[in-house]
Write a protein that holds these residues in place. Sequence first.
Motif, short mmCIF file in Angstrom:
data_model
loop_
_atom_site.label_atom_id
_atom_site.label_comp_id
_atom_site.label_asym_id
_atom_site.label_seq_id
_atom_site.Cartn_x
_atom_site.Cartn_y
_atom_site.Cartn_z
N LYS A 47 1.73 -5.85 6.49
CA LYS A 47 0.69 -5.21 7.30
C LYS A 47 0.77 -5.68 8.76
N ILE A 48 0.94 -6.98 8.96
CA ILE A 48 1.09 -7.49 10.32
C ILE A 48 2.30 -6.82 10.99
N GLY A 49 3.39 -6.79 10.23
CA GLY A 49 4.62 -6.24 10.77
C GLY A 49 4.51 -4.76 11.09
N MET A 50 3.83 -4.02 10.23
CA MET A 50 3.75 -2.57 10.45
C MET A 50 2.88 -2.24 11.65
N LEU A 51 1.78 -2.98 11.84
CA LEU A 51 0.96 -2.76 13.03
C LEU A 51 1.76 -3.08 14.28
N LEU A 52 2.54 -4.15 14.17
CA LEU A 52 3.37 -4.55 15.30
C LEU A 52 4.44 -3.49 15.58
N PHE A 53 4.95 -2.91 14.50
CA PHE A 53 6.00 -1.90 14.67
C PHE A 53 5.50 -0.71 15.49
N LEU A 54 4.25 -0.31 15.20
CA LEU A 54 3.70 0.84 15.94
C LEU A 54 3.81 0.60 17.44
N VAL A 55 3.44 -0.61 17.85
CA VAL A 55 3.44 -0.91 19.28
C VAL A 55 4.87 -1.11 19.78
N ALA A 56 5.63 -1.90 19.04
CA ALA A 56 6.98 -2.26 19.50
C ALA A 56 7.91 -1.04 19.52
N ASP A 95 -3.00 -11.07 -9.68
CA ASP A 95 -3.87 -12.08 -9.10
C ASP A 95 -3.87 -12.08 -7.57
N ALA A 96 -2.99 -11.34 -6.97
CA ALA A 96 -3.00 -11.27 -5.51
C ALA A 96 -4.01 -10.24 -5.08
N ILE A 97 -4.75 -10.57 -4.02
CA ILE A 97 -5.79 -9.65 -3.57
C ILE A 97 -5.27 -8.84 -2.39
N ILE A 98 -5.38 -7.54 -2.51
CA ILE A 98 -4.93 -6.69 -1.41
C ILE A 98 -6.01 -5.66 -1.12
N PRO A 99 -6.53 -5.66 0.12
CA PRO A 99 -7.55 -4.67 0.46
C PRO A 99 -6.91 -3.28 0.57
N PRO A 100 -7.59 -2.28 0.02
CA PRO A 100 -7.03 -0.93 0.09
C PRO A 100 -6.76 -0.48 1.52
N PHE A 101 -7.60 -0.94 2.45
CA PHE A 101 -7.40 -0.51 3.84
C PHE A 101 -6.06 -1.00 4.40
N HIS A 102 -5.66 -2.20 3.94
CA HIS A 102 -4.35 -2.70 4.38
C HIS A 102 -3.23 -1.81 3.86
N ILE A 103 -3.40 -1.39 2.63
CA ILE A 103 -2.41 -0.47 2.08
C ILE A 103 -2.39 0.80 2.91
N ALA A 104 -3.60 1.25 3.29
CA ALA A 104 -3.67 2.45 4.11
C ALA A 104 -2.93 2.24 5.43
N ILE A 105 -3.14 1.08 6.02
CA ILE A 105 -2.47 0.81 7.31
C ILE A 105 -0.96 0.79 7.13
N ILE A 106 -0.52 0.12 6.08
CA ILE A 106 0.92 0.07 5.83
C ILE A 106 1.45 1.49 5.64
N ALA A 134 13.74 -2.22 15.59
CA ALA A 134 12.35 -2.65 15.76
C ALA A 134 11.64 -2.69 14.41
N PHE A 135 11.98 -1.75 13.54
CA PHE A 135 11.37 -1.71 12.21
C PHE A 135 11.73 -2.98 11.44
N LEU A 136 13.01 -3.29 11.43
CA LEU A 136 13.48 -4.48 10.74
C LEU A 136 12.86 -5.74 11.33
N ALA A 137 12.89 -5.82 12.66
CA ALA A 137 12.39 -7.02 13.33
C ALA A 137 10.88 -7.18 13.13
N SER A 138 10.15 -6.06 13.09
CA SER A 138 8.71 -6.14 12.86
C SER A 138 8.43 -6.78 11.52
N ILE A 139 9.20 -6.38 10.53
CA ILE A 139 8.98 -6.95 9.20
C ILE A 139 9.35 -8.44 9.21
N ILE A 140 10.44 -8.77 9.90
CA ILE A 140 10.82 -10.18 9.97
C ILE A 140 9.71 -11.00 10.61
N ILE A 141 9.18 -10.50 11.72
CA ILE A 141 8.12 -11.26 12.42
C ILE A 141 6.85 -11.31 11.58
#
Lengths: 247, 300, 422, 324, 235
Positions: B25-34, B148-159, B254-261
Amino acid sequence: MLKISGISKSFGGIKATDNVSIELKPNSINALIGPNGAGKTTIFNLITGKISVDDGEIFIGNNNITNLKETEITHIGIARAFQITNIFSTLSVKESIKMALLAKIHGLNNMWDRFSSHSVNEEANNIAELTGLKKVYNTISSELSHGDQKLLDIALALALKPKVLLLDEPTAGMGPEERWEMIKRIKELWQKTKMTVLFIEHDMDIVFDIAQTIFVLQQGSVIAKGTPKEIKKNQDVIKAYLGGGKK
Amino acid sequence: MEIFALFDCIITPACLISQTAGGLKIGMLLFLVASGLTLVFGVLGVINFAHGALYMLGAYFSWQVMSITGHFGLAVISGAIGVGIFGLIFERLLINKVYNSDLLVQILLCYSVILILDDLVMIIWGDEFLSGIGVPEVFQVPPLFIFDAIIPPFHIAIIVISMIVALLLWIIMTKTKFGKLVRATAVNPRMLEALGINTNVIKAGVFMLGSFLAGLGGALAASLGSVVSGMGNSIIIESFIVTVIGGMGSISGAFLASIIIGMARSFGAVAMPLFTDGIMFLIMVLVLVMKPEGLMGKKK
Amino acid sequence: MKKINKYSRRKFLKTTSAVAAAITINSGFPAILRADNNIKIGVPTILSGRVAQLGISVSNALKMAVNNFNNAGGLDGRNIELIIRDSRAKPDEAARVCRNFINSDKVDAIINAEASGASFAVQEVVRESGTLCLHTVSETSRLTADPSIRTWNAFRFSRQGIHDAVGSASYAATVIKEKGLKTWMSVNPDYAYGRDSDDTFFWALEKFAPGFKILGKGWPKIFQPDYTEVITQIAREKPDAIYTSLWGGDLVSFIDQAALYGIFKNTQLFAINLADYTTMSAVKNLPEGLHSATRYVAAWPNTESNRNYDKSYTDLYGDHPTNWSWEASVGIDYLISAIKEIGSTDNKKIAEYMKGKQKESFMGVGEGNTVKIRESDQTIVDYSIGWGTTVQQDPYMNNIQAANWSTIEALENEWLTDKGWL
Amino acid sequence: MGFLKKDNFERDAFIGLIVWIFLLIFYFVIPSPGIHDIIQKVFILGLFAMSLNILIGYLGLVAFGHATFFAAGAYTLGLFLQSSIVNNLGSLSIPAAIISAIFISTVLAAFIGAICIRLKDIYFSFLTLAFQMLIYSIILALVSITGGDQGLMGGFPKPPFLGIDLGKPFDFYAFTIFISIITIVLLRQLIESPFGYGLRMIRDNPDRPAALGFNNQRHKLIAFIIAGSIAGLAGSLQALLDVGAYPEWAFWAKSAEPLFMILLGGMHSFLGPLMGAFIFEILNDFVTANTRYYGLVLGLVILSFVLGLRRGLLDWLLIKFYRK
Amino acid sequence: MDLLETKSINAFYGNSQVLFEMNLNIKKNNIIALLGRNGAGKSSTFKAITGLINVKSGSIKLKGEELIKQSTSKRALAGIGYVPEDRQVFPEHTVEENIELGKKKNLNGIDNWPIDKIWETFPILVKLKNRLAGQLSGGEQQMLSIARTLVGNPEILLLDEPSEGLAPIIVEDIAKILENLKKLGVTILLAEQNMHFCMEVAKEAIIIDKGKAVWTGSLNDLQKDTKTRDKYLAI
């Protein structure tokens, strides 16, 4: 003086030069001609070490300079002027020539003297006189006429006191009168300095006028060499220039 | 450095999945900008330092639309489109004047625009941070549990939204006439001119698209946090890291690097919580030293 | 939606007043040309960038007090003139501004409204010049607790990290007992304030309610837009309680993002900086029952004078005071009464006057609603520290419990001894 | 006084001396500490900007992380004076601290420079930026040494040396300006030496020097190191002034400041960056005193220089009135 | 009226002059050879006509309309079709995409070159449709470059040294295509060093030397006129 024996160079599988051998006598003036893309500038780049040689050897006198660094080759005694004028746009003529003189004696590492009062002034003056740049001695290079820029490029090469001087299309981009002016100048230089000169030129009038020996290059190979008279008659050359390729 | 914490995390499915999803999710938001930044560089050759300021504008625009209409989707879309239009004006008025200028002039121009916009939004919207536009009601639901991992649906939406944008971007660049023109402009604008195409229009369009992407990133960021003047300044540095690592001008890079970051941040927070920024810069240094053209960039 | 509309109108009001303020903050240039017999107070602060609200709320509080003083005739006709300058949150700029105040404007005192880093820079300037200095913003304990940093002419009117920590821990201990909280995590901004806050809180909690377990700590950067990596850890560890010293927009983002994970359903959040009017109103769908210290709320201390303070401030500026406002107000009150009492601006005399001085104040919880400048470290004590749970509407806080100052000071001494500062 | 006619070191040193004496007289003629403060800072920041201009103006390399060395100088000086070494060195402490500040920034510049100069154009710029931010992250992380985000706290002693007590405003003023002028005169020597002309040569035409038998890379590296060491000196003077060192000085925004100064003053005249520092400081003082929208004003000023004047003020003046 | 007419063009690369008072008159439906030695100014002439280099003075008229102030793209839209010497295909676009980028109607809105006709004219490209242009051989790239310009329905095709650097057999193929185009009525100005190649396709020739047009006439005449040939073309 300069001896090239059997050098080859490929770029990505395409042979830019193929087993080229050229030998220049001391104090001779020679032309390298050939159609576009024949590999003339590549040969210059190979001689000066700007690109590495795949095969073959290059000598200046007895020094084997094959695949030495560009800077080393320059110090051994090869200087060149470029096809596309290659000068220092914000420096004046005087400053540029002094730079070249200082580079030759490793003087550019000097931080303790003033450049303006440095001892190479007289020599710089001589070179400017020799190349006819005295009248624009203090002009900034970018403001020179095209012809003077070309001359400055040559002056920079001369400042290195080379044994062999390579000139890549010294008259390119000049008007007809300017051309002859330039050629006269080059002839004079050659006579005064007793250097070995090899130049690339398209203008055949010029080539036949001043070259002692002409090397004709086609598709990376030397297809003919000889005096202007010999070359004019050479059938291969006529074909290369007028006929449909290697038919 | 807590290597064992990292190791523990990787072998625990709950941790692995939640950190991975978070990083994505962090990476994908970053990808939009980058992606906008790298696109503009690739085609126009301009380092748009003001890209972060456009991101900030996206957040403010969407906040404004939200406060008038109260409609989340409309707010996000109009934020992005608003910034796209702003970008077009910006390109016509200022950026096109420095296409052929030195790097220094481009940087200073963009930096002055950052300074101006940061203050302008304060004059228009006030000095205090704004509350953001919140998450749409459909997503105000309990989070999902996966191993057992918690994932908010909104994050999935963002991804998903970001992935769709990435896909659309890919389709635009490879399948549409505009995309083909854009790629050709990047390679050889003069030949394209000789074929009768006004490349100034293409360039303006690219800048607009880049700005749109920055605005979209900003608008989505506004749903997850506060909106404040200067919010673009941290995202711009991260975007540059992504752009450099991926290869300047390469969208897939940028897509690859966003995921790495994204992953470096997510797992870095487990392993070296006090040095997560340092990790990013370290990666950037290493890439520049070993492969200056970036992971997917082309050698000049 | 109605709320947002109302909100934006308030924003608009504030914007207008901010623009007006921008125009009125005008000390003129060049400063040397101005010379009169005003009492001058220099205020280095942050008026631009993302924490501009800090400088603005301090300026407002100071102006309110100064206007009252001047309207009442000043000191034998001498008015107080505030010179407020923006340092843009840069320590070297804060130092330069201060040197200018001292050297060019010849100020009689400096009210330092800088955040921590720049406050240390200001401290060095006044240490060299001997100018009277009132710190009113920085909460870092070290500014006054570390004897090597103290100087005779600097006083602290801002709350102090260690006081808050003890107050927080004692409150948390009561909640622990009540709800049986065992496991903790913390999320603190990755800079000195956050690290100190984390340190001192758990140190103090150990004294009140030993036996808890810390499952992990998150250290987001200040102004970080995205807290996902921290929140996923919390969601996984499922602690009983979280302690955080995030503030302002960062706290808003954190709560908004964490709420998506449903974290506050089973976890108690102790957010020391939440009960601040701006922050509270900015959180989307504020979850019920979060715990916070009273930064500044009109509801606490529950006294007439506090409510009056809130009212007069709100009437003037269309907005509630902030934590920084009350600190600046108390500071300038002290300064004004010292000037009145002494009848001059002699810095040595004022310093003497302030040391150990007890004074009635709307924030005072000492005997007779007083606060005190403790002589040993020239630091304010007996100010109101309360904890409670937050609610969505005015008064924003419920069930507020006051911290006990004798406990605070006892533990503070222990802490200072640990640090080797006593 | 024949040496005054020529372009030589003696003349520059003489002019430097005159300027210094003039500024000392100025101190007493205009006894405004605020103005003295501005002059001090102009020289400190001027040194910082002039050192960067070696790279930008003379070498054509847009270095983006120059504040790294400024911060290195500042932290080295601060840590040195806070350490117990001061007790042993006594009155020698300040000169020793300044020398070690220069030394450490030189070493750092040699290390970072050796890696960075291998890259060109934008890649060079980004690598310098990345190094800077890496070092910034390290300063923030090493709280126990650097004080993290709060910087070096608690001040440090400034023991008098050679009868100079930097605690006194006049001594500090005279000392700072003296050191700055010496450095500027030396820098002038460097720029006007054959070495300095070698820099212009690389800037004008990076391909040609090799055909003149001249080693580009070594030249660049030496220039990078010298620029770093002068930035370190500037940083150490700033730390002396503020009696502290702050991580903000290692942040990328700090690297933007000398860029502004170079833009405002001019990158093609030797004293351009110094003039830029002057404009920058006056602007700073004037704008922050009158509005809190400093960024807006600075942004508009920069924009007008970039698009309007298209060069720095000193460059513009020289072209208009001198070179024609 | 001549289709293309240039008058007294003075053109520059930076500050070096490459064309000196260049005059050309090209009639419709014809293939004209533009001959001259290397560096004589053939490519510069083309670039001056397309607006890719700086023309300081002179006039360029296409069908009587002055183009000298127009941008390169406007000139292309007006009907100048340019096939550069180094082909300049877009290497990371497929053959089909390259052609798509050149697609436009002529000023009258008429499309004489629908894609099908291109495939017919350049059969060799059909099976290469989805290949990246950068992977094509020199001859294929040359065909592609010509095709890409043709789909733009130019009034005149400026063809710069199409035979250069190509194997003889490919040169033959290109000659055939040019013959074909001639039959279809395309006006081509063909810059060549290789006179032999020109003989196959063109009747008229213009010789330029040192940035000036110095001789105009039929190729047959030129074949016989050894003096002119020696002076301007031979060695």
